[in-house]
Design a protein around this motif. Structure first.
Motif, PDB file in Angstrom:
ATOM      1  N   ASP A 222       0.816  -1.205   0.056  1.00 20.50           N
ATOM      2  CA  ASP A 222       0.316  -0.029   0.143  1.00 20.50           C
ATOM      3  C   ASP A 222       0.884   1.224  -0.051  1.00 20.50           C
ATOM      4  OD1 ASP A 222      -2.490  -1.832   0.058  1.00 20.50           O
ATOM      5  OD2 ASP A 222      -2.475  -1.376   2.106  1.00 20.50           O
ATOM      6  N   THR A 223       1.978   1.308   0.644  1.00 21.09           N
ATOM      7  CA  THR A 223       2.872   2.569   0.827  1.00 21.09           C
ATOM      8  C   THR A 223       4.270   2.000   0.094  1.00 21.09           C
ATOM      9  OG1 THR A 223       1.820   3.358   2.674  1.00 21.09           O
ATOM     10  CG2 THR A 223       4.148   4.033   1.979  1.00 21.09           C
ATOM     11  N   ILE A 224       4.760   2.558  -0.930  1.00 23.49           N
ATOM     12  CA  ILE A 224       6.130   2.256  -1.537  1.00 23.49           C
ATOM     13  C   ILE A 224       7.159   3.408  -1.337  1.00 23.49           C
ATOM     14  CG2 ILE A 224       4.731   0.940  -3.276  1.00 23.49           C
ATOM     15  CD1 ILE A 224       5.319   3.006  -5.427  1.00 23.49           C
ATOM     16  N   ASP A 225       8.207   3.107  -1.610  1.00 19.25           N
ATOM     17  CA  ASP A 225       9.277   3.956  -1.493  1.00 19.25           C
ATOM     18  C   ASP A 225       9.640   5.234  -2.623  1.00 19.25           C
ATOM     19  OD1 ASP A 225      10.728   3.239   0.916  1.00 19.25           O
ATOM     20  OD2 ASP A 225      10.966   1.232  -0.260  1.00 19.25           O
ATOM     21  N   ILE A 226       9.404   4.595  -3.831  1.00 19.07           N
ATOM     22  CA  ILE A 226       9.855   5.617  -4.833  1.00 19.07           C
ATOM     23  C   ILE A 226       9.050   5.226  -6.180  1.00 19.07           C
ATOM     24  CG2 ILE A 226      11.479   6.172  -6.672  1.00 19.07           C
ATOM     25  CD1 ILE A 226      13.830   5.550  -4.805  1.00 19.07           C
ATOM     26  N   HIS A 227       8.452   6.232  -6.605  1.00 18.53           N
ATOM     27  CA  HIS A 227       7.588   6.036  -7.818  1.00 18.53           C
ATOM     28  C   HIS A 227       8.232   7.222  -8.986  1.00 18.53           C
ATOM     29  CE1 HIS A 227       4.483   5.944 -10.715  1.00 18.53           C
ATOM     30  NE2 HIS A 227       3.441   5.333  -9.914  1.00 18.53           N
ATOM     31  N   GLY A 228       8.589   6.434 -10.097  1.00 12.17           N
ATOM     32  CA  GLY A 228       9.041   7.311 -11.203  1.00 12.17           C
ATOM     33  C   GLY A 228       8.327   7.321 -12.370  1.00 12.17           C
ATOM     34  N   GLY A 229       9.073   8.315 -13.188  1.00  9.06           N
ATOM     35  CA  GLY A 229       8.172   8.540 -14.514  1.00  9.06           C
ATOM     36  C   GLY A 229       8.558   9.935 -15.118  1.00  9.06           C
ATOM     37  N   GLY A 230       8.177  10.014 -16.214  1.00  9.99           N
ATOM     38  CA  GLY A 230       8.448  11.525 -16.835  1.00  9.99           C
ATOM     39  C   GLY A 230       7.824  12.721 -16.391  1.00  9.99           C
ATOM     40  N   GLN A 231       8.322  13.495 -16.554  1.00 16.71           N
ATOM     41  CA  GLN A 231       7.385  15.116 -15.862  1.00 16.71           C
ATOM     42  C   GLN A 231       6.110  15.325 -16.443  1.00 16.71           C
ATOM     43  OE1 GLN A 231      10.418  17.945 -17.072  1.00 16.71           O
ATOM     44  NE2 GLN A 231      11.486  17.931 -15.421  1.00 16.71           N
ATOM     45  N   ASP A 232       5.889  14.471 -17.805  1.00 12.22           N
ATOM     46  CA  ASP A 232       4.676  14.755 -18.158  1.00 12.22           C
ATOM     47  C   ASP A 232       3.600  13.621 -17.718  1.00 12.22           C
ATOM     48  OD1 ASP A 232       5.983  12.556 -19.387  1.00 12.22           O
ATOM     49  OD2 ASP A 232       4.894  12.372 -21.271  1.00 12.22           O
ATOM     50  N   LEU A 233       4.040  13.028 -16.767  1.00  4.58           N
ATOM     51  CA  LEU A 233       2.930  12.306 -15.966  1.00  4.58           C
ATOM     52  C   LEU A 233       2.377  12.886 -14.599  1.00  4.58           C
ATOM     53  CD1 LEU A 233       4.579   8.639 -16.631  1.00  4.58           C
ATOM     54  CD2 LEU A 233       2.707   9.749 -18.033  1.00  4.58           C
ATOM     55  N   GLU A 234       3.141  14.023 -14.133  1.00  2.00           N
ATOM     56  CA  GLU A 234       2.662  14.447 -12.936  1.00  2.00           C
ATOM     57  C   GLU A 234       1.450  14.747 -12.761  1.00  2.00           C
ATOM     58  OE1 GLU A 234       4.973  17.697 -11.514  1.00  2.00           O
ATOM     59  OE2 GLU A 234       6.864  16.988 -12.508  1.00  2.00           O
ATOM     60  N   PHE A 235       0.811  15.321 -13.745  1.00  2.00           N
ATOM     61  CA  PHE A 235      -0.553  15.558 -13.724  1.00  2.00           C
ATOM     62  C   PHE A 235      -1.132  15.257 -15.516  1.00  2.00           C
ATOM     63  CE2 PHE A 235      -4.704  17.657 -14.629  1.00  2.00           C
ATOM     64  CZ  PHE A 235      -5.347  17.622 -13.334  1.00  2.00           C
ATOM     65  N   PRO A 236      -2.150  14.547 -15.609  1.00  2.00           N
ATOM     66  CA  PRO A 236      -2.903  13.884 -14.489  1.00  2.00           C
ATOM     67  C   PRO A 236      -2.624  12.503 -13.993  1.00  2.00           C
ATOM     68  CG  PRO A 236      -3.875  13.556 -16.500  1.00  2.00           C
ATOM     69  CD  PRO A 236      -2.518  14.437 -16.723  1.00  2.00           C
ATOM     70  N   HIS A 237      -1.637  12.061 -14.543  1.00  2.00           N
ATOM     71  CA  HIS A 237      -1.538  10.424 -14.343  1.00  2.00           C
ATOM     72  C   HIS A 237      -1.293  10.246 -12.978  1.00  2.00           C
ATOM     73  CE1 HIS A 237      -1.081   6.192 -14.998  1.00  2.00           C
ATOM     74  NE2 HIS A 237       0.057   6.209 -14.913  1.00  2.00           N
ATOM     75  N   HIS A 238      -0.151  10.731 -12.383  1.00  2.00           N
ATOM     76  CA  HIS A 238       0.415  10.555 -11.171  1.00  2.00           C
ATOM     77  C   HIS A 238      -0.582  11.084  -9.813  1.00  2.00           C
ATOM     78  CE1 HIS A 238       4.663   9.561 -12.615  1.00  2.00           C
ATOM     79  NE2 HIS A 238       3.789   8.463 -12.910  1.00  2.00           N
ATOM     80  N   GLU A 239      -1.170  12.213 -10.501  1.00  2.36           N
ATOM     81  CA  GLU A 239      -2.098  12.643  -9.412  1.00  2.36           C
ATOM     82  C   GLU A 239      -3.170  11.828  -9.115  1.00  2.36           C
ATOM     83  OE1 GLU A 239      -2.560  15.602  -6.714  1.00  2.36           O
ATOM     84  OE2 GLU A 239      -1.490  16.503  -8.456  1.00  2.36           O
ATOM     85  N   ASN A 240      -3.728  11.412 -10.138  1.00  2.00           N
ATOM     86  CA  ASN A 240      -4.983  10.348  -9.979  1.00  2.00           C
ATOM     87  C   ASN A 240      -4.426   9.123  -9.289  1.00  2.00           C
ATOM     88  OD1 ASN A 240      -6.198  12.362 -11.574  1.00  2.00           O
ATOM     89  ND2 ASN A 240      -6.308  11.368 -13.336  1.00  2.00           N
ATOM     90  N   GLU A 241      -3.290   8.742  -9.791  1.00  2.00           N
ATOM     91  CA  GLU A 241      -2.571   7.299  -8.901  1.00  2.00           C
ATOM     92  C   GLU A 241      -2.770   7.843  -7.364  1.00  2.00           C
ATOM     93  OE1 GLU A 241       0.701   4.872 -10.002  1.00  2.00           O
ATOM     94  OE2 GLU A 241       0.945   6.395 -11.589  1.00  2.00           O
TER      95      GLU A 241
END
Length: 468
Positions: A222-241
């Motif tokens: 349920d809680t992880i240390d690091i989540h990575g990805g490109g800057q273009d994923l900050e919103f909306p993808h990672h926000e929604n995650e």
């Protein structure tokens, strides 16, 4: 002490994993409808370099990177090519694995596919509906973004500021089905496509964002240390995650959010992307260039900074690689005639340089400063090699340190291949010619071997060879 820049807090933080010596890391993978371009590869290389450094520092890393193997783009491409979506996915997943292997990217601990996790995705959505974070409209399921009070925290904006941006990601018809324009799809009802799964809300398929929440928590907790990805994923993808995951589990989802910069091309430094049509695929590029040089170019810039791609920068990366390989070849060559023992002054200097490398990399994986120390280590090695007499333990120490540090950048030099019998005969003949002062024959043999890719070097310590 390792510090990382956390996109969520907009500051560097001391890295403290949930479990000592164990890192749980999730990186968003590709949507598999085409070959990856070097912008996609930049993300894979950046986080592979981070993973390798964490492993160098003694951490066990559970590394999960997904394949999005069903979405609107894939359905469109599969239809145009008159094949099924699974066939399209299989083709480009195979290509991805081949291309990333060529770039010496370590295989993920898990590479889950969205379509392999449909039951888990449905169960996850059902939980969100039960908690009134999601609602059903005509077979679609949407997430109530405003109900999640922290929505917009990763993007650094409030929900009203994000509303206009969110509307740009949805069609007008879909917007009209929502309670609020900022809401996003968890499940999409089947509307004339050939691919769908049964669900409590009717046939359909998962939305893009939900798959990463499901697979990250399934494989890493349920809680992880690091989540990575490109800057273009900050919103909306990672926000929604974040919104989905924390609403479902009631736990903090990710402790450290890391986002890599873009690859740019052209005089105007335009972002490389498939949608802009200005991309170069890795699959095509590595047919004509050394994959290791491309890897070295991409891993030589700190992950948050943009990389400007050009043939001249790629050529420079190749030149630097060649110099490092020559140093390693020379260190290995001198082992045959080295004396037993060690020069503690040199090994102490080497240890100091490696410690400086660690200090540089501990500052949010600052590879530029880290490479400076690596080049200094190569320089120290070359200076030591100029001595008429060298010692076995010192050579072994320098080789081991260079090997460890180069591996972080995905660089592994293969040992020179053994000469075949004919080349060995020519080298022995050349030695005899030189002893007889038949320099014409000696030079002729040198030229003949050069044509076969064998470069001979006469050094004060004897003749050595290398492949061009």
């Amino acid at each position: 002490m390792l510090t990382v820049y956390n996109t969520l807090t907009r500051q560097k933080e001391i890295f403290k994993p949930i479990q000592t010596d164990h890192v749980r890391m999730y990186v968003c993978g590709p949507t598999v409808y085409n070959y990856i371009h070097i912008g996609n590869a930049r993300s894979a290389i950046a986080f592979d370099t981070i993973r390798r450094y964490l492993e160098y520092r003694g951490y066990q890393v559970d590394y999960v990177s997904n394949f999005t193997d069903v979405d609107d783009k894939m359905i469109k491409v599969a239809k145009a090519e008159q094949i099924t979506v699974p066939e399209l996915a299989d083709r480009y997943i195979t290509a991805f694995k081949e291309d990333t292997k060529a770039l010496n990217i370590e295989a993920a601990t898990h590479n889950p596919r969205a379509t392999e996790n449909i039951p888990e995705i449905i169960a996850f959505i059902q939980d969100l509906i039960a908690k009134e974070y999601a609602y059903v409209v005509d077979g679609d399921v949407y997430y109530r973004a405003r109900k999640f009070k922290a929505y917009g925290r990763l993007a650094g904006q409030n929900i009203d500021q994000l509303e206009q941006g969110a509307s740009e990601h949805t069609a007008t018809e879909e917007t009209l089905r929502k309670e609020d324009p900022i809401d996003f799809a968890l499940w999409k009802a089947e509307r004339g496509t050939d691919i769908a799964w049964d669900s409590p809300w009717g046939p359909g398929r998962p939305g893009w964002h939900i798959e990463c929440s499901v697979m990250a928590t399934k494989y890493l907790g349920d809680t992880i240390d690091i989540h990575g990805g490109g800057q273009d994923l900050e919103f909306p993808h990672h926000e929604n995650e974040i919104a989905q995951s924390e609403a479902k589990t009631g736990q903090h989802f990710v402790n450290y959010w890391l986002h890599n910069g873009f690859v740019t091309v052209g005089d105007d430094d335009q972002k490389m992307s498939k949608s802009l049509g200005n991309f170069v695929t890795v699959h095509d590029l590595i047919q004509t260039v050394n994959p290791q040089a491309l890897r070295f170019l991409m891993s030589g810039t700190q992950y948050r900074r943009p990389i400007r791609y050009s043939e001249s920068l790629l050529a420079k990366a190749q030149t630097n690689l060649d110099r490092l390989k020559t140093t390693m070849d020379n260190l290995n060559f001198r082992q045959a005639t080295a004396e037993t023992g060690a020069d503690t002054n040199v090994t102490n200097q080497a240890a100091t340089l490696e410690a400086a490398f660690v200090t540089a990399m501990d500052d949010d994986f600052n590879v530029q400063n880290g490479l400076t120390e690596l080049y200094e280590l190569a320089k120290l090695s070359n200076q030591y090699l100029e001595r008429p007499t060298v010692q076995t333990d010192t050579l072994a120490d320098l080789i081991a340190r260079l090997t460890r540090l180069l591996a972080i950048f995905g660089v592994e030099f293969k040992a020179a291949q053994l000469l075949d019998a004919e080349i060995e005969r020519l080298i022995e003949e050349r030695k005899v010619a030189r002893a007889d002062k038949d320099f014409a024959r000696s030079d002729a043999i040198r030229d003949q071997l050069k044509e076969q890719g064998i470069i001979l070097e006469d050094t004060p310590q004897g003749m050595r060879w290398r492949r061009a």
